[in-house]
Design an enzyme around this catalytic site. Sequence first.
Site, PDB file in Angstrom:
ATOM      1  N   LYS A 151      25.004   0.788  11.313  1.00 22.11           N
ATOM      2  CA  LYS A 151      24.610   0.411  11.965  1.00 22.11           C
ATOM      3  C   LYS A 151      23.043   0.389  12.252  1.00 22.11           C
ATOM      4  CE  LYS A 151      24.597   1.412  16.304  1.00 22.11           C
ATOM      5  NZ  LYS A 151      23.743   0.541  16.959  1.00 22.11           N
ATOM      6  N   GLU A 186      15.901  11.677  11.036  1.00 25.38           N
ATOM      7  CA  GLU A 186      14.015  11.332  10.483  1.00 25.38           C
ATOM      8  C   GLU A 186      13.874  10.953  12.136  1.00 25.38           C
ATOM      9  OE1 GLU A 186      12.782  11.220   8.139  1.00 25.38           O
ATOM     10  OE2 GLU A 186      13.363  11.760   6.204  1.00 25.38           O
ATOM     11  N   CYS A 197       7.097   5.801  13.318  1.00 28.85           N
ATOM     12  CA  CYS A 197       7.709   7.197  13.706  1.00 28.85           C
ATOM     13  C   CYS A 197       6.359   8.176  13.316  1.00 28.85           C
ATOM     14  CB  CYS A 197       8.564   7.708  12.985  1.00 28.85           C
ATOM     15  SG  CYS A 197       8.497   7.239  11.563  1.00 28.85           S
ATOM     16  N   GLU A 205       5.949  10.866  22.649  1.00 22.45           N
ATOM     17  CA  GLU A 205       6.180  10.125  21.949  1.00 22.45           C
ATOM     18  C   GLU A 205       5.968   9.002  22.226  1.00 22.45           C
ATOM     19  OE1 GLU A 205       9.432   8.811  19.714  1.00 22.45           O
ATOM     20  OE2 GLU A 205       8.119   8.500  17.772  1.00 22.45           O
TER      21      GLU A 205
HETATM   22  P1  NAD Z   1      17.220   5.277  19.492  1.00 23.13           P
HETATM   23  O1  NAD Z   1      17.073   6.310  18.991  1.00 23.13           O
HETATM   24  O2  NAD Z   1      17.160   4.877  20.536  1.00 23.13           O
HETATM   25  O3  NAD Z   1      18.474   4.414  18.513  1.00 23.13           O
HETATM   26  C1  NAD Z   1      18.546   4.470  17.119  1.00 23.13           C
HETATM   27  C2  NAD Z   1      19.561   4.421  16.408  1.00 23.13           C
HETATM   28  O4  NAD Z   1      20.839   5.164  17.716  1.00 23.13           O
HETATM   29  C3  NAD Z   1      19.751   3.275  17.311  1.00 23.13           C
HETATM   30  O5  NAD Z   1      20.251   2.033  16.615  1.00 23.13           O
HETATM   31  C4  NAD Z   1      20.964   3.047  18.272  1.00 23.13           C
HETATM   32  O6  NAD Z   1      21.623   1.688  17.994  1.00 23.13           O
HETATM   33  C5  NAD Z   1      21.861   4.707  18.073  1.00 23.13           C
HETATM   34  N1  NAD Z   1      21.970   5.385  19.045  1.00 23.13           N
HETATM   35  C6  NAD Z   1      21.403   4.739  20.638  1.00 23.13           C
HETATM   36  N2  NAD Z   1      22.459   6.404  20.845  1.00 23.13           N
HETATM   37  C7  NAD Z   1      23.705   6.880  20.133  1.00 23.13           C
HETATM   38  C8  NAD Z   1      24.249   7.418  20.265  1.00 23.13           C
HETATM   39  N3  NAD Z   1      24.409   8.863  21.347  1.00 23.13           N
HETATM   40  N4  NAD Z   1      24.982   8.053  19.389  1.00 23.13           N
HETATM   41  C9  NAD Z   1      24.901   7.329  17.614  1.00 23.13           C
HETATM   42  N5  NAD Z   1      24.068   6.334  17.380  1.00 23.13           N
HETATM   43  C10 NAD Z   1      23.440   6.003  18.551  1.00 23.13           C
HETATM   44  O7  NAD Z   1      15.342   5.219  18.535  1.00 23.13           O
HETATM   45  P2  NAD Z   1      14.862   3.687  18.653  1.00 23.13           P
HETATM   46  O8  NAD Z   1      14.288   3.592  19.661  1.00 23.13           O
HETATM   47  O9  NAD Z   1      15.781   2.587  18.286  1.00 23.13           O
HETATM   48  O10 NAD Z   1      13.803   3.560  17.473  1.00 23.13           O
HETATM   49  C11 NAD Z   1      12.780   4.631  17.905  1.00 23.13           C
HETATM   50  C12 NAD Z   1      12.841   6.297  17.228  1.00 23.13           C
HETATM   51  O11 NAD Z   1      12.563   6.361  16.011  1.00 23.13           O
HETATM   52  C13 NAD Z   1      11.363   7.101  18.052  1.00 23.13           C
HETATM   53  O12 NAD Z   1      11.499   7.945  18.688  1.00 23.13           O
HETATM   54  C14 NAD Z   1      10.372   6.647  16.482  1.00 23.13           C
HETATM   55  O13 NAD Z   1       9.995   7.401  15.956  1.00 23.13           O
HETATM   56  C15 NAD Z   1      11.993   6.892  15.512  1.00 23.13           C
HETATM   57  N6  NAD Z   1      12.039   6.397  14.219  1.00 23.13           N
HETATM   58  C16 NAD Z   1      11.426   7.963  12.735  1.00 23.13           C
HETATM   59  C17 NAD Z   1      11.495   7.248  11.838  1.00 23.13           C
HETATM   60  C18 NAD Z   1      11.855   8.807  10.592  1.00 23.13           C
HETATM   61  O14 NAD Z   1      11.298   8.372   9.418  1.00 23.13           O
HETATM   62  N7  NAD Z   1      11.451   9.914  11.290  1.00 23.13           N
HETATM   63  C19 NAD Z   1      11.418   6.573  11.500  1.00 23.13           C
HETATM   64  C20 NAD Z   1      11.369   5.339  11.918  1.00 23.13           C
HETATM   65  C21 NAD Z   1      11.627   5.425  13.754  1.00 23.13           C
END
Ligand code: NAD
Length: 505
Positions: free
Chosen positions: A189, A264, A298, A399
């Site tokens: 997804k 993650e 991240c 963040e």
């Molecule tokens: P997000 O949490 O908004 O979304 C991530 C994914 O989750 C998307 O595909 C989104 O559609 C989905 N999602 C949203 N709500 C959901 C729900 N209720 N249930 C299931 N899935 C859901 O994050 P983002 O804004 O896309 O990405 C940025 C974040 O990702 C930052 O916090 C960043 O630090 C983190 N990140 C972490 C790593 C790591 O390896 N630790 C790597 C990259 C990004």
Amino acid sequence: MSMVKEQKLEQLPVIRESYDLVIGGERVKSTSGETFTTYNPANGKAVAEVAKASMEDADRAVKAAREAFDFGKWKKTPVGKRARILNKIASIMRSRFNDLVQLEVLDSGKSISAAQGQVMQAIEDFEFYAGAIVGHRGNVNNVPGQFFNYTQKEPVGVCAQIIPWNYPLMMAAWKVAPAIAAGCTVILKPASLTPLTAIVLTEICHEAGVPAGVVNVVPGSGSTIGNYLVEHPHVDKVAFTGSTPIGKDIMAKASETLKRVTLELGGKSPNVVFADANMEAAVAGSVYGIFYNTGQSCEARSRLYVEESIYDEFLEKFVEKTKKLKLGDPFNEETHVGAVISRDQLETIDGYVQSAKEEGATILLGGKAAVIEGHEGGFWYEPTIITDVTQSMKVVQEEIFGPVVVISKFSNEKEAIQLANDTIFGLGSAIWTTDQARATRVANEIRAGIVMVNSPMSAFPGTPFGGYKQSGFGRELCIETLDLYTETKSVLTYFGTRPLNFFNI
Ligand code: NAD
């Protein structure tokens, strides 16, 4: 007998006007007929139309993945053959490298140099897991005589893999490569803002010989499709990369069916510069550490702590170098900093900067949206440096996920460690020093999954990537990841000739 249909997908150009879901080895429209448009964040122009998965589609994808896992041949395919197919995926990606890079730049607005590195790493991830899976095996354990015990690693099952927008193809590779290497089946997804390269990767998997139903992709809303997958009783594992609040929600919901979960999540990584550091390396590495990928990493080193005796000199050089960063056309090889992913994200970033001002910090550089000639419809933010901060400020604790760094001083090693650890997160961290003994001491004390010493590079295929504390748990990109996509089965055999009659009856 396998009930899974075998079929190869017709090859379409990587860059095109529309993209479908891939479910059960076929490109399909959404059952609702709905589509959504993806936009180029650099100029706000439409890139492509994408089929928008409904819950019904998510359910179809789970059925396809379940059937492929329960009745298909993938998990029984000898590891050597699975490895060969992973290598084939990598070689097809390599042959379409430029197209994948272009598509990633169009969909995410990131600079082409960043996209090139990330697409290359995605390719290398498949190569890494092709090698790693061959050596992933169980043990023979010591047991009393006339018993024999071995363990074997079996795939965990159907995996829902939910990924963010900041590294669209690389995150897809981090998820799909170890899962299919281990023999699992996958429902991927992608983030709605950047679904394109994940869809193309799924198509390439089929072209390389991954059987139907093993890799499915369902672009759509996180709160509906993502949530549905997390709660679905036929999904065995959820692997999530994204923000900490959503990660917490996922963990709670996945607990209903006791799914395996890896998370993650976000970070607020400290970057600690000691007075004995190589100044040039520390300045260049600190600039890269925060502004690479427009700060949307991240493990972005967004909290910079500098020893007070070199603070003024370091700050002057850091500002000077930051001023040299080129924002602009992401396709220009000389661009350092690309666009911010969306208007919402731009507003979030600016909101943080305003909060810093209100709390009494100084905006030393940047601090506002940037206007880029020829890209006026895009989302751009100036590289921003904030000083005069205190630990309790929002910009220090939360963040931001944009090109914004906060800088403060420390007076000794103990204080540096205390400041570095003063966070709910624990993903990345960096130390700059020429004293190896100090580097080791500080690395041992920092509560984070990754410590970079005299380097802005946080990971290569093979190095564990993941967090302590509220940055999540589980490690990706490494051999240990394979343990998270497998169960260990223990087989205990008695081979004695005398029947065992412990009840003595
Ligand atoms: P997000 O949490 O908004 O979304 C991530 C994914 O989750 C998307 O595909 C989104 O559609 C989905 N999602 C949203 N709500 C959901 C729900 N209720 N249930 C299931 N899935 C859901 O994050 P983002 O804004 O896309 O990405 C940025 C974040 O990702 C930052 O916090 C960043 O630090 C983190 N990140 C972490 C790593 C790591 O390896 N630790 C790597 C990259 C990004």
